[in-house]
Scaffold this active site. Sequence first.
Site, PDB file in Angstrom:
ATOM      1  CB  SER A  68      -0.912   0.002   1.237  1.00 48.49           C
ATOM      2  OG  SER A  68      -1.823   1.075   1.180  1.00 48.49           O
ATOM      3  CG  ASP A  69       2.958   4.899  -1.448  1.00 48.82           C
ATOM      4  OD1 ASP A  69       3.873   4.720  -0.624  1.00 48.82           O
ATOM      5  OD2 ASP A  69       2.805   5.970  -2.058  1.00 48.82           O
TER       6      ASP A  69
END
Length: 196
Positions: A68-69
């Site tokens: 995730s970012d």
Amino acid sequence: MKKIVLGSTSIFRKQILEKLNLNFKCDKPDIDESPLPDETPEQLVERLAIGKAKEVAKGHPDALIIGSDQVAVHQGDILGKPGTEENAIKQLLRFSGDKVTFLTSLCLYNSTDNSYDVIVEPFHVYFRELSHAQVSAYVRAEQPLNCAGSFKSEGLGICLFERLEGDDPNSLVGLPLIRLTKLLANKGIDVLAQQA
């Protein structure tokens, strides 16, 4: 059940994933997070989620890796973490009476067959009209110096907002759980059935 690995050492992402009451491990991805030339914010967060998951997958064969970012975007500009009180105050004053969009990417990577699904979830934060005194008091009280956008929505930062708009409030903190449960279900993991 296939092993689940969160490709992040973020305390916030770990706390969000713990809500699903599943066994998982955390592993830190070591990748360059610099934007590429002419890369849009959406392309950046999608590429980084995939890159983080693939990097962590190297040490976890036969696992589902969650990458995730997140970036905050205001008037087309990608916002970094402020780092100092002065920068946090400047950022928040810039947002006064305006909208900031958070783009949170989610990649579920199967290291067994190198397949993955990836999404980018937007979440919009509408700020109240804020005075310098209000912003300064907030920054001193909560010290949001390592937070994109210079606030913590799960804390006192909620006082800065006029309204929030998005499908999943967890996205704003860093991990879209509603979409994650759907991606896990596609891989044969029914989160509710696992509770039995």
